[in-house]
Write a protein that holds these residues in place. Sequence first.
Motif, PDB file in Angstrom:
ATOM      1  N   ARG A   1      71.492 -50.869 -52.151  1.00 30.49           N
ATOM      2  CA  ARG A   1      71.438 -49.543 -51.533  1.00 30.49           C
ATOM      3  C   ARG A   1      72.247 -48.523 -52.323  1.00 30.49           C
ATOM      4  O   ARG A   1      71.750 -47.443 -52.657  1.00 30.49           O
ATOM      5  CB  ARG A   1      71.949 -49.599 -50.093  1.00 30.49           C
ATOM      6  CG  ARG A   1      71.982 -48.233 -49.399  1.00 30.49           C
ATOM      7  CD  ARG A   1      72.545 -48.314 -48.001  1.00 30.49           C
ATOM      8  NE  ARG A   1      73.954 -48.674 -47.999  1.00 30.49           N
ATOM      9  CZ  ARG A   1      74.961 -47.818 -48.222  1.00 30.49           C
ATOM     10  NH1 ARG A   1      74.710 -46.546 -48.500  1.00 30.49           N
ATOM     11  NH2 ARG A   1      76.209 -48.236 -48.177  1.00 30.49           N
ATOM     12  N   THR A   2      73.506 -48.856 -52.650  1.00 25.85           N
ATOM     13  CA  THR A   2      74.389 -47.870 -53.278  1.00 25.85           C
ATOM     14  C   THR A   2      73.950 -47.494 -54.693  1.00 25.85           C
ATOM     15  O   THR A   2      74.225 -46.394 -55.164  1.00 25.85           O
ATOM     16  CB  THR A   2      75.838 -48.378 -53.310  1.00 25.85           C
ATOM     17  OG1 THR A   2      75.898 -49.617 -54.026  1.00 25.85           O
ATOM     18  CG2 THR A   2      76.375 -48.577 -51.893  1.00 25.85           C
ATOM     19  N   SER A   3      73.248 -48.394 -55.364  1.00 22.64           N
ATOM     20  CA  SER A   3      72.742 -48.102 -56.714  1.00 22.64           C
ATOM     21  C   SER A   3      71.490 -47.239 -56.694  1.00 22.64           C
ATOM     22  O   SER A   3      71.046 -46.759 -57.740  1.00 22.64           O
ATOM     23  CB  SER A   3      72.429 -49.402 -57.449  1.00 22.64           C
ATOM     24  OG  SER A   3      71.363 -50.094 -56.820  1.00 22.64           O
TER      25      SER A   3
ATOM     26  N   LYS B   1      74.342 -54.786 -50.266  1.00 23.29           N
ATOM     27  CA  LYS B   1      74.780 -53.388 -50.193  1.00 23.29           C
ATOM     28  C   LYS B   1      74.617 -52.680 -51.527  1.00 23.29           C
ATOM     29  O   LYS B   1      74.284 -51.480 -51.571  1.00 23.29           O
ATOM     30  CB  LYS B   1      76.238 -53.328 -49.737  1.00 23.29           C
ATOM     31  CG  LYS B   1      76.834 -51.922 -49.770  1.00 23.29           C
ATOM     32  CD  LYS B   1      78.297 -51.918 -49.420  1.00 23.29           C
ATOM     33  CE  LYS B   1      78.885 -50.506 -49.535  1.00 23.29           C
ATOM     34  NZ  LYS B   1      80.316 -50.468 -49.162  1.00 23.29           N
ATOM     35  N   ASN B   2      74.856 -53.384 -52.631  1.00 24.79           N
ATOM     36  CA  ASN B   2      74.752 -52.768 -53.947  1.00 24.79           C
ATOM     37  C   ASN B   2      73.336 -52.319 -54.268  1.00 24.79           C
ATOM     38  O   ASN B   2      73.141 -51.401 -55.076  1.00 24.79           O
ATOM     39  CB  ASN B   2      75.258 -53.723 -55.023  1.00 24.79           C
ATOM     40  CG  ASN B   2      76.735 -54.040 -54.871  1.00 24.79           C
ATOM     41  OD1 ASN B   2      77.100 -55.143 -54.476  1.00 24.79           O
ATOM     42  ND2 ASN B   2      77.597 -53.076 -55.150  1.00 24.79           N
TER      43      ASN B   2
ATOM     44  N   ASP C   1      75.103 -51.445 -43.859  1.00 26.87           N
ATOM     45  CA  ASP C   1      75.183 -50.299 -42.960  1.00 26.87           C
ATOM     46  C   ASP C   1      76.605 -49.952 -42.541  1.00 26.87           C
ATOM     47  O   ASP C   1      76.810 -49.117 -41.652  1.00 26.87           O
ATOM     48  CB  ASP C   1      74.327 -50.536 -41.720  1.00 26.87           C
ATOM     49  CG  ASP C   1      74.739 -51.777 -40.939  1.00 26.87           C
ATOM     50  OD1 ASP C   1      75.687 -52.467 -41.368  1.00 26.87           O
ATOM     51  OD2 ASP C   1      74.104 -52.069 -39.903  1.00 26.87           O
TER      52      ASP C   1
ATOM     53  N   ASN D   1      74.625 -47.396 -61.089  1.00 25.13           N
ATOM     54  CA  ASN D   1      73.685 -46.336 -60.676  1.00 25.13           C
ATOM     55  C   ASN D   1      72.238 -46.692 -60.993  1.00 25.13           C
ATOM     56  O   ASN D   1      71.358 -45.839 -60.917  1.00 25.13           O
ATOM     57  CB  ASN D   1      74.069 -45.009 -61.324  1.00 25.13           C
ATOM     58  CG  ASN D   1      73.966 -45.044 -62.840  1.00 25.13           C
ATOM     59  OD1 ASN D   1      73.829 -46.125 -63.427  1.00 25.13           O
ATOM     60  ND2 ASN D   1      74.027 -43.886 -63.475  1.00 25.13           N
TER      61      ASN D   1
END
Length: 409
Positions: free
Chosen positions: A67-69, A64-65, A110, A401
């Motif tokens: 994606r979020t980054s 998931k990280n 997701d 980020n």
Amino acid sequence: MRTPFRSLVSALCSAVLGAGLLAGAGTATATASTTAPAAEAAAGSKVVGYFTEWGTYDRKYFVKNIRTSGSGAKLTHINYAFGNVTGGKCAMGDAYAATDRAYTAAESVDGVADTWDQPLRGNFNQLRKLKRLHPNLKILWSFGGWTWSGGFGEAARNPAAFAQSCYDLVENSKWADVFDGIDIDWEYPNACGLSCDTSGRAAFRNLMQALRAKFGSSYLVTAAITADATAGGKIDAADYAGAAQYVNWYNPMTYDYFGAWDATGPTAPHSPLNSYSGIPKANMYTSATIAKLKGLGIPASKLLLGIGFYGRGWTGVTQSAPGGTATGPAAGTYEQGIDDYKVLKTKCPVTGTVGGTAYAKCGSNWWSYDTPSTIATKMTYKNDQGLGGTFFWELSGDTANGELIRAIN
């Protein structure tokens, strides 16, 4: 590539990086650019990041990280590290982490939690979900690494059987849609690593030939190789030139040239791009590695530039510039002598640059690591050399980020 025990073993073995050959370069030159299938991305544009299987434990770094980054949109390929090599075969590393761990909705790519009865959970299912969000993203299963390279010597005695075992594992029906190829991280052929492998200079070439024959032209076959360009070093110990015709590309590990396995120093940046006055050992820098590999006849488009998303450091240092003495490795978050960029950028901010990379002196600690600025310099070098792209070890070292991967892009 590094497992959590890399520095300890390095201290015992006094090893840095290695892989390659001078003999036979002429044959490799004629065939290397034509025998292997064309790479999916144009030369220069590949961005390959390693994702560690164990990072989901202590680091709490999940797919998931990615994606979020924002890293998922910038990567062209992910190398999943590591599968084991044992009994002459490819094998699972941590089956629970790979296929069994149940993810909560908050942890999932997701936002959908795993159920008890679904056929595949774990990292593999999360990678599948990531690929749905990024259809052009390719994923390779990487085998070996520092801890699990001891099995390659036995595998090299029957390359066809090894290749068959790898194919059967990568193409298991439960996760065949997840992977687009295989990455081999043998540290190091015909040289002393965890154990002293003396399988011969042709062993690596024979292994890669067997993998290409089994996986065919529709799969990616790549390898992480040594960066030791010293005379008689690890590049000279194996036939990397001869094997180039069978791989889509190589990942020369152009980091870890120096580190606190030499506990008293001298301090030196672990990933210099170029040489500098006072460098502790000749030809232990990125541009020397690339020059040597290109000189063997390996096409530039089959060489990716390696970046470390971490730093290496010493303590007991009084000198700000490189070349100072030390009393031992600096304290790290998970291991002595090493820490993530995301930690070091605030724990020990940069105080200088040398050889195209950065270093930092804070109190009695001395660290070296790449920053967005030094990565930009390395990207200019990569483009000037016509290299096939960039790879890095590893995703969890970046900021939340993704500032380092942004610098690559």
